[in-house]
Design an enzyme around this catalytic site. Structure first.
Site, PDB file in Angstrom:
ATOM      1  N   ARG A 140      37.100  35.972  43.552  1.00  0.00           N
ATOM      2  CA  ARG A 140      37.544  37.353  43.344  1.00  0.00           C
ATOM      3  C   ARG A 140      36.907  38.314  44.357  1.00  0.00           C
ATOM      4  O   ARG A 140      36.612  39.462  44.031  1.00  0.00           O
ATOM      5  CB  ARG A 140      37.246  37.819  41.905  1.00  0.00           C
ATOM      6  CG  ARG A 140      38.025  37.041  40.839  1.00  0.00           C
ATOM      7  CD  ARG A 140      39.511  37.310  40.960  1.00  0.00           C
ATOM      8  NE  ARG A 140      40.268  36.722  39.878  1.00  0.00           N
ATOM      9  CZ  ARG A 140      40.692  37.404  38.807  1.00  0.00           C
ATOM     10  NH1 ARG A 140      40.429  38.665  38.673  1.00  0.00           N
ATOM     11  NH2 ARG A 140      41.388  36.800  37.887  1.00  0.00           N
ATOM     12  N   ARG A 151      38.633  44.691  42.518  1.00  0.00           N
ATOM     13  CA  ARG A 151      38.354  46.048  42.070  1.00  0.00           C
ATOM     14  C   ARG A 151      36.922  46.534  42.206  1.00  0.00           C
ATOM     15  O   ARG A 151      36.653  47.704  42.007  1.00  0.00           O
ATOM     16  CB  ARG A 151      38.808  46.206  40.610  1.00  0.00           C
ATOM     17  CG  ARG A 151      40.306  46.310  40.507  1.00  0.00           C
ATOM     18  CD  ARG A 151      40.759  46.288  39.074  1.00  0.00           C
ATOM     19  NE  ARG A 151      40.360  45.020  38.481  1.00  0.00           N
ATOM     20  CZ  ARG A 151      40.671  44.649  37.251  1.00  0.00           C
ATOM     21  NH1 ARG A 151      41.350  45.463  36.472  1.00  0.00           N
ATOM     22  NH2 ARG A 151      40.284  43.485  36.792  1.00  0.00           N
ATOM     23  N   ARG A 171      45.093  50.241  45.189  1.00  0.00           N
ATOM     24  CA  ARG A 171      45.674  50.085  43.856  1.00  0.00           C
ATOM     25  C   ARG A 171      46.055  51.429  43.217  1.00  0.00           C
ATOM     26  O   ARG A 171      46.923  51.464  42.345  1.00  0.00           O
ATOM     27  CB  ARG A 171      44.699  49.314  42.953  1.00  0.00           C
ATOM     28  CG  ARG A 171      44.714  47.814  43.197  1.00  0.00           C
ATOM     29  CD  ARG A 171      45.949  47.132  42.593  1.00  0.00           C
ATOM     30  NE  ARG A 171      45.806  47.013  41.141  1.00  0.00           N
ATOM     31  CZ  ARG A 171      46.482  47.725  40.266  1.00  0.00           C
ATOM     32  NH1 ARG A 171      47.352  48.616  40.656  1.00  0.00           N
ATOM     33  NH2 ARG A 171      46.295  47.543  38.971  1.00  0.00           N
ATOM     34  N   ASP A 211      47.965  35.628  42.894  1.00  0.00           N
ATOM     35  CA  ASP A 211      47.514  35.346  41.532  1.00  0.00           C
ATOM     36  C   ASP A 211      48.033  33.975  41.131  1.00  0.00           C
ATOM     37  O   ASP A 211      49.126  33.578  41.561  1.00  0.00           O
ATOM     38  CB  ASP A 211      48.009  36.409  40.552  1.00  0.00           C
ATOM     39  CG  ASP A 211      47.227  36.340  39.247  1.00  0.00           C
ATOM     40  OD1 ASP A 211      46.181  36.996  39.150  1.00  0.00           O
ATOM     41  OD2 ASP A 211      47.637  35.592  38.336  1.00  0.00           O
ATOM     42  N   TYR A 228      48.645  30.447  29.693  1.00  0.00           N
ATOM     43  CA  TYR A 228      49.349  31.731  29.808  1.00  0.00           C
ATOM     44  C   TYR A 228      50.820  31.583  29.427  1.00  0.00           C
ATOM     45  O   TYR A 228      51.401  32.458  28.784  1.00  0.00           O
ATOM     46  CB  TYR A 228      49.198  32.289  31.227  1.00  0.00           C
ATOM     47  CG  TYR A 228      47.779  32.739  31.487  1.00  0.00           C
ATOM     48  CD1 TYR A 228      47.329  33.974  31.033  1.00  0.00           C
ATOM     49  CD2 TYR A 228      46.864  31.903  32.135  1.00  0.00           C
ATOM     50  CE1 TYR A 228      46.011  34.364  31.241  1.00  0.00           C
ATOM     51  CE2 TYR A 228      45.552  32.295  32.345  1.00  0.00           C
ATOM     52  CZ  TYR A 228      45.132  33.521  31.889  1.00  0.00           C
ATOM     53  OH  TYR A 228      43.822  33.911  32.069  1.00  0.00           O
TER      54      TYR A 228
HETATM   55  O1  CP3 Z   1      39.846  37.522  45.805  1.00  0.00           O
HETATM   56  C1  CP3 Z   1      40.398  36.622  45.153  1.00  0.00           C
HETATM   57  O2  CP3 Z   1      39.750  35.808  44.464  1.00  0.00           O
HETATM   58  C2  CP3 Z   1      41.900  36.413  45.307  1.00  0.00           C
HETATM   59  C3  CP3 Z   1      42.715  36.981  44.312  1.00  0.00           C
HETATM   60  C4  CP3 Z   1      42.862  36.402  42.905  1.00  0.00           C
HETATM   61  C5  CP3 Z   1      43.420  37.171  41.854  1.00  0.00           C
HETATM   62  N1  CP3 Z   1      43.580  36.374  40.774  1.00  0.00           N
HETATM   63  C6  CP3 Z   1      43.813  38.583  41.967  1.00  0.00           C
HETATM   64  C7  CP3 Z   1      43.852  39.389  40.745  1.00  0.00           C
HETATM   65  C8  CP3 Z   1      42.620  35.124  42.382  1.00  0.00           C
HETATM   66  C9  CP3 Z   1      41.982  33.913  43.050  1.00  0.00           C
HETATM   67  C10 CP3 Z   1      43.083  35.122  41.033  1.00  0.00           C
HETATM   68  C11 CP3 Z   1      43.052  33.933  40.165  1.00  0.00           C
HETATM   69  C12 CP3 Z   1      43.331  34.086  38.729  1.00  0.00           C
HETATM   70  N2  CP3 Z   1      44.247  34.900  38.119  1.00  0.00           N
HETATM   71  C13 CP3 Z   1      42.724  33.318  37.706  1.00  0.00           C
HETATM   72  C14 CP3 Z   1      41.729  32.202  37.921  1.00  0.00           C
HETATM   73  C15 CP3 Z   1      40.397  32.686  38.330  1.00  0.00           C
HETATM   74  C16 CP3 Z   1      39.512  33.142  37.234  1.00  0.00           C
HETATM   75  O3  CP3 Z   1      39.116  34.304  37.273  1.00  0.00           O
HETATM   76  O4  CP3 Z   1      39.181  32.324  36.385  1.00  0.00           O
HETATM   77  C17 CP3 Z   1      43.263  33.733  36.477  1.00  0.00           C
HETATM   78  C18 CP3 Z   1      42.897  33.208  35.094  1.00  0.00           C
HETATM   79  C19 CP3 Z   1      44.233  34.722  36.759  1.00  0.00           C
HETATM   80  C20 CP3 Z   1      45.126  35.442  35.794  1.00  0.00           C
HETATM   81  C21 CP3 Z   1      44.838  36.874  35.778  1.00  0.00           C
HETATM   82  N3  CP3 Z   1      45.202  37.751  36.783  1.00  0.00           N
HETATM   83  C22 CP3 Z   1      44.184  37.629  34.761  1.00  0.00           C
HETATM   84  C23 CP3 Z   1      43.624  37.044  33.482  1.00  0.00           C
HETATM   85  C24 CP3 Z   1      44.177  38.955  35.198  1.00  0.00           C
HETATM   86  C25 CP3 Z   1      43.695  40.158  34.421  1.00  0.00           C
HETATM   87  C26 CP3 Z   1      42.236  40.198  34.261  1.00  0.00           C
HETATM   88  C27 CP3 Z   1      41.538  40.628  35.519  1.00  0.00           C
HETATM   89  O5  CP3 Z   1      40.752  39.841  36.053  1.00  0.00           O
HETATM   90  O6  CP3 Z   1      41.764  41.760  35.952  1.00  0.00           O
HETATM   91  C28 CP3 Z   1      44.777  39.007  36.475  1.00  0.00           C
HETATM   92  C29 CP3 Z   1      44.956  40.188  37.333  1.00  0.00           C
HETATM   93  C30 CP3 Z   1      44.364  40.135  38.690  1.00  0.00           C
HETATM   94  N4  CP3 Z   1      44.478  39.089  39.560  1.00  0.00           N
HETATM   95  C31 CP3 Z   1      43.665  41.182  39.336  1.00  0.00           C
HETATM   96  C32 CP3 Z   1      43.345  40.723  40.619  1.00  0.00           C
HETATM   97  C33 CP3 Z   1      42.636  41.480  41.701  1.00  0.00           C
HETATM   98  C34 CP3 Z   1      43.377  42.540  38.736  1.00  0.00           C
HETATM   99  C35 CP3 Z   1      44.632  43.364  38.801  1.00  0.00           C
HETATM  100  C36 CP3 Z   1      44.357  44.768  39.242  1.00  0.00           C
HETATM  101  O7  CP3 Z   1      44.124  44.985  40.438  1.00  0.00           O
HETATM  102  O8  CP3 Z   1      44.416  45.625  38.393  1.00  0.00           O
END
Ligand code: CP3
Length: 339
Positions: free
Chosen positions: A21, A25, A34, A70, A147
């Site tokens: 990640r 944010r 964003r 994602d 999911y």
């Molecule tokens: O920098 C990075 O790592 C690349 C981007 C990335 C995102 N999601 C962007 C994202 C990666 C590698 C993921 C993987 C992801 N997505 C996982 C597996 C990794 C982990 O954390 O275990 C999972 C379970 C998801 C599903 C997901 N996407 C959830 C549960 C959420 C909401 C919760 C949260 O973390 O905010 C997202 C949204 C998401 N994916 C955001 C980002 C930057 C936040 C959205 C925003 O900008 O508001």
């Protein structure tokens, strides 16, 4: 590339570093983007995607970039209606209930259905320092199923394990469908510039070792077997999965990602010496002062010892309130280390 060398357990002067990640944010420049664009719009617009992928590299100069995307994006061309709701995260509006629902899911034609991702990968690869790796990624079948079945996934996977035992045929078919999707998805990402691939199994650790071995290992092995010829290292990461460690080397990935709960040396003993490891600093350590962050970063590296094949990383995604200067202390400490 120091990152790729470490994945293949070749000797490196220090561990390479990136973290899960890393585009997100906790970065003010990400929040600025964003503020003007929805999360999916950032993913769908190659220029924005490239920008947020590069933001952490420009600031911290880590050894690998991870493409901004994602794990749930392939759901859209598969026919699962995905939105990201403010304050709630992902929502699937037509979750899987029956065998007919699974049969309706289509395997995407990635070149057309996810053209935005290929374009973004190519643009990042063209901009990125040739010494740095570009990581593509996907969700593991079980985590994707969580999911797809729950629609809205709360804190745990009871609802999924309920489904798994009450509708085993539907569950197996869904896992098989995701496996079938993931192989061409990984091929697609490598074709467009990914130098390494990470499979995120965020929820895999909620399964008993018995059920993980019975229900997940065959598909994970198949994914690794059928993507081996792509010639890029694969990383398998499951959170809170120390009870699964005994099986993880057999999946066939070059690297196993470690969460922060178990010492690296213990994990190494369980994994054997044919895989590299990635991790595993508790992301909450980045709330400490800079001196302590440096001490703990060096301690993480020393916990691995001088065995080749260690990638410095957090044990899970960075927390969004993490101060940016603390992240710099973490990355600099790893980059200053010499074996
Ligand atoms: O920098 C990075 O790592 C690349 C981007 C990335 C995102 N999601 C962007 C994202 C990666 C590698 C993921 C993987 C992801 N997505 C996982 C597996 C990794 C982990 O954390 O275990 C999972 C379970 C998801 C599903 C997901 N996407 C959830 C549960 C959420 C909401 C919760 C949260 O973390 O905010 C997202 C949204 C998401 N994916 C955001 C980002 C930057 C936040 C959205 C925003 O900008 O508001």
């Amino acid at each position: 590339m120091i990152f790729i060398d470490a994945c293949y357990r070749r000797k490196t002067p220090r561990p390479p570093i990136w973290f899960m990640r890393q585009a997100g944010r906790y970065l003010p420049e990400f929040r600025a983007i964003r503020a003007e664009h929805g999360f999916l719009d950032v993913c769908f617009t190659p220029e924005l995607c490239v920008e947020v992928t590069m933001q952490p590299i420009r600031r911290f100069d880590m050894d690998a970039a991870i493409i901004f995307a994602d794990i749930l994006l392939p759901f859209i061309p598969m026919g699962l209606e995905l939105t990201f709701e403010k304050g709630e995260g992902p929502v699937i509006h037509n979750p899987i209930r029956s065998m007919e629902d699974v049969e309706r899911l289509r395997i995407p034609d990635f070149e057309n259905d996810m053209a935005y991702l290929g374009q973004a990968l190519e643009k990042v690869r063209a901009q990125l320092d040739p010494q740095k790796a570009l990581i593509g990624f996907a969700g593991a079948p079980f985590t994707l199923a969580c999911y797809a079945i729950a629609g809205r996934l709360g804190k745990g996977t009871e609802i999924i394990r309920h489904f798994m035992f009450s509708k085993p045929d539907v569950f197996d078919a869904l896992i098989a469908k995701f496996t079938e999707m993931l192989i061409p998805y990984f091929e697609y990402q490598v074709r467009h510039g990914a130098n390494a691939l990470q499979l995120f199994d965020t929820w895999g650790g909620t399964l008993s070792a018995f059920d993980f071995q019975r229900l997940m290992l065959p598909d994970l092995k198949r994914i690794m077997r059928e993507t081996k010829d792509l010639g890029v290292p694969r990383i398998y990461f499951a959170k809170a999965a120390s009870h699964l460690r005994w099986f993880l080397a057999s999946i066939g990935s070059e690297v196993v990602g470690l969460d922060w709960t178990m010492p690296i040396a213990h994990s190494r003993r369980m994994l054997g010496d044919q895989v590299a490891v990635q991790g595993n600093l508790d992301p909450a350590v980045l709330y400490a002062d800079h001196d302590y962050i440096r001490i703990r970063t060096r301690a993480m590296i020393e916990a691995n010892g001088d065995k080749p094949g260690h990638i410095a990383n957090l044990g899970h995604g960075i927390y969004k309130e993490t101060p940016v200067e603390n992240v710099a202390a973490f990355v600099e400490a790893a980059k200053a280390y010499r074996y």
